[in-house]
Motif scaffolding. Sequence first.
Motif, PDB file in Angstrom:
ATOM      1  N   GLY A 100     -30.592  84.049 -12.808  1.00  0.00           N
ATOM      2  CA  GLY A 100     -31.527  84.667 -13.743  1.00  0.00           C
ATOM      3  C   GLY A 100     -31.152  86.112 -13.999  1.00  0.00           C
ATOM      4  O   GLY A 100     -30.123  86.595 -13.521  1.00  0.00           O
ATOM      5  N   PRO A 101     -31.995  86.800 -14.743  1.00  0.00           N
ATOM      6  CA  PRO A 101     -31.714  88.198 -15.083  1.00  0.00           C
ATOM      7  C   PRO A 101     -31.510  89.104 -13.869  1.00  0.00           C
ATOM      8  O   PRO A 101     -30.767  90.080 -13.942  1.00  0.00           O
ATOM      9  N   ALA A 102     -32.134  88.769 -12.748  1.00  0.00           N
ATOM     10  CA  ALA A 102     -32.019  89.598 -11.549  1.00  0.00           C
ATOM     11  C   ALA A 102     -30.811  89.230 -10.694  1.00  0.00           C
ATOM     12  O   ALA A 102     -30.568  89.849  -9.659  1.00  0.00           O
ATOM     13  N   GLY A 103     -30.049  88.216 -11.106  1.00  0.00           N
ATOM     14  CA  GLY A 103     -28.890  87.798 -10.335  1.00  0.00           C
ATOM     15  C   GLY A 103     -28.984  86.339  -9.943  1.00  0.00           C
ATOM     16  O   GLY A 103     -29.822  85.598 -10.464  1.00  0.00           O
ATOM     17  N   THR A 104     -28.149  85.942  -9.013  1.00  0.00           N
ATOM     18  CA  THR A 104     -28.085  84.546  -8.588  1.00  0.00           C
ATOM     19  C   THR A 104     -28.251  84.466  -7.082  1.00  0.00           C
ATOM     20  O   THR A 104     -27.605  85.198  -6.342  1.00  0.00           O
ATOM     21  N   SER A 105     -29.131  83.558  -6.661  1.00  0.00           N
ATOM     22  CA  SER A 105     -29.356  83.370  -5.235  1.00  0.00           C
ATOM     23  C   SER A 105     -29.269  81.879  -4.912  1.00  0.00           C
ATOM     24  O   SER A 105     -29.484  81.033  -5.776  1.00  0.00           O
ATOM     25  N   ALA A 106     -28.956  81.587  -3.673  1.00  0.00           N
ATOM     26  CA  ALA A 106     -28.851  80.199  -3.221  1.00  0.00           C
ATOM     27  C   ALA A 106     -29.549  80.050  -1.885  1.00  0.00           C
ATOM     28  O   ALA A 106     -29.661  81.018  -1.122  1.00  0.00           O
ATOM     29  N   GLN A 107     -30.016  78.849  -1.639  1.00  0.00           N
ATOM     30  CA  GLN A 107     -30.652  78.526  -0.366  1.00  0.00           C
ATOM     31  C   GLN A 107     -30.048  77.242   0.189  1.00  0.00           C
ATOM     32  O   GLN A 107     -29.733  76.329  -0.573  1.00  0.00           O
ATOM     33  N   ARG A 108     -29.932  77.190   1.492  1.00  0.00           N
ATOM     34  CA  ARG A 108     -29.503  75.966   2.177  1.00  0.00           C
ATOM     35  C   ARG A 108     -30.743  75.282   2.718  1.00  0.00           C
ATOM     36  O   ARG A 108     -31.612  75.924   3.315  1.00  0.00           O
ATOM     37  N   LEU A 109     -30.835  73.972   2.508  1.00  0.00           N
ATOM     38  CA  LEU A 109     -31.942  73.176   3.000  1.00  0.00           C
ATOM     39  C   LEU A 109     -31.410  72.090   3.924  1.00  0.00           C
ATOM     40  O   LEU A 109     -30.295  71.595   3.727  1.00  0.00           O
ATOM     41  N   ALA A 110     -32.200  71.702   4.894  1.00  0.00           N
ATOM     42  CA  ALA A 110     -31.901  70.561   5.753  1.00  0.00           C
ATOM     43  C   ALA A 110     -33.069  69.592   5.575  1.00  0.00           C
ATOM     44  O   ALA A 110     -34.124  69.769   6.179  1.00  0.00           O
ATOM     45  N   LEU A 111     -32.893  68.602   4.708  1.00  0.00           N
ATOM     46  CA  LEU A 111     -33.962  67.676   4.360  1.00  0.00           C
ATOM     47  C   LEU A 111     -33.806  66.362   5.112  1.00  0.00           C
ATOM     48  O   LEU A 111     -32.699  66.001   5.528  1.00  0.00           O
ATOM     49  N   THR A 112     -34.900  65.653   5.268  1.00  0.00           N
ATOM     50  CA  THR A 112     -34.875  64.354   5.936  1.00  0.00           C
ATOM     51  C   THR A 112     -35.427  63.289   5.002  1.00  0.00           C
ATOM     52  O   THR A 112     -36.114  63.595   4.031  1.00  0.00           O
ATOM     53  N   GLY A 113     -35.106  62.053   5.330  1.00  0.00           N
ATOM     54  CA  GLY A 113     -35.612  60.928   4.554  1.00  0.00           C
ATOM     55  C   GLY A 113     -34.480  60.115   3.964  1.00  0.00           C
ATOM     56  O   GLY A 113     -33.309  60.299   4.306  1.00  0.00           O
ATOM     57  N   ASP A 114     -34.844  59.223   3.045  1.00  0.00           N
ATOM     58  CA  ASP A 114     -33.837  58.421   2.369  1.00  0.00           C
ATOM     59  C   ASP A 114     -33.294  59.191   1.165  1.00  0.00           C
ATOM     60  O   ASP A 114     -33.689  60.337   0.919  1.00  0.00           O
ATOM     61  N   ARG A 115     -32.410  58.557   0.413  1.00  0.00           N
ATOM     62  CA  ARG A 115     -31.773  59.234  -0.735  1.00  0.00           C
ATOM     63  C   ARG A 115     -32.800  59.807  -1.701  1.00  0.00           C
ATOM     64  O   ARG A 115     -32.694  60.951  -2.143  1.00  0.00           O
ATOM     65  N   LEU A 116     -33.794  59.005  -2.053  1.00  0.00           N
ATOM     66  CA  LEU A 116     -34.805  59.436  -3.009  1.00  0.00           C
ATOM     67  C   LEU A 116     -35.627  60.597  -2.456  1.00  0.00           C
ATOM     68  O   LEU A 116     -35.891  61.569  -3.167  1.00  0.00           O
ATOM     69  N   GLN A 117     -36.012  60.511  -1.206  1.00  0.00           N
ATOM     70  CA  GLN A 117     -36.804  61.584  -0.600  1.00  0.00           C
ATOM     71  C   GLN A 117     -36.019  62.894  -0.536  1.00  0.00           C
ATOM     72  O   GLN A 117     -36.578  63.969  -0.771  1.00  0.00           O
ATOM     73  N   ILE A 118     -34.744  62.808  -0.232  1.00  0.00           N
ATOM     74  CA  ILE A 118     -33.918  64.016  -0.188  1.00  0.00           C
ATOM     75  C   ILE A 118     -33.780  64.610  -1.586  1.00  0.00           C
ATOM     76  O   ILE A 118     -33.932  65.821  -1.775  1.00  0.00           O
TER      77      ILE A 118
END
Length: 174
Positions: A128-146
Amino acid sequence: MESAPVQVGTSQVADLHRLLRARAATVATAESLTGGRLASLLTAVSGASAVYLGGVVSYATRVKVDLLGVEQALVDSFGVISAECARAMADGARARLGADYALSTTGVAGPQTQDGHPVGTVFIALSGPAGTSAQRLALTGDRLQIAEGACLAALSLLRAELTDVGADRCSRGE
């Protein structure tokens, strides 16, 4: 025991659209593991075309490179499942679609590990206008839930950015 699927309500998306419209801002998407689900959520409410410009489902690495402009050297160095790739995808979508903001998703929905990353490893990014940020997530569940969890996290990232922008404008008297 698997967790229940994440549900994103249309009222949440409508609120996000309201925040975008209040700023005369637009959003685009670049998706990998979510396979178009993020775009589907953003277009699920009436009037979506006022704020959502479009997106690229870049499931294949070649599409990330050719359409989104992710540098091959970045892919070679960090892989497609990385914060660096997520940021480049978001930047590419924002630039190519001419949006004020762009969200991206990349990761491993399963059922097997990929490139040494366990199932549920997800990176989301916001450009966005303020720059670019990223986050790492560790999700659980099946393909759809992730995938649904990644979408919810991406929408929350944008909402937080728009809310912070609004707070900053108010504090400056805009």
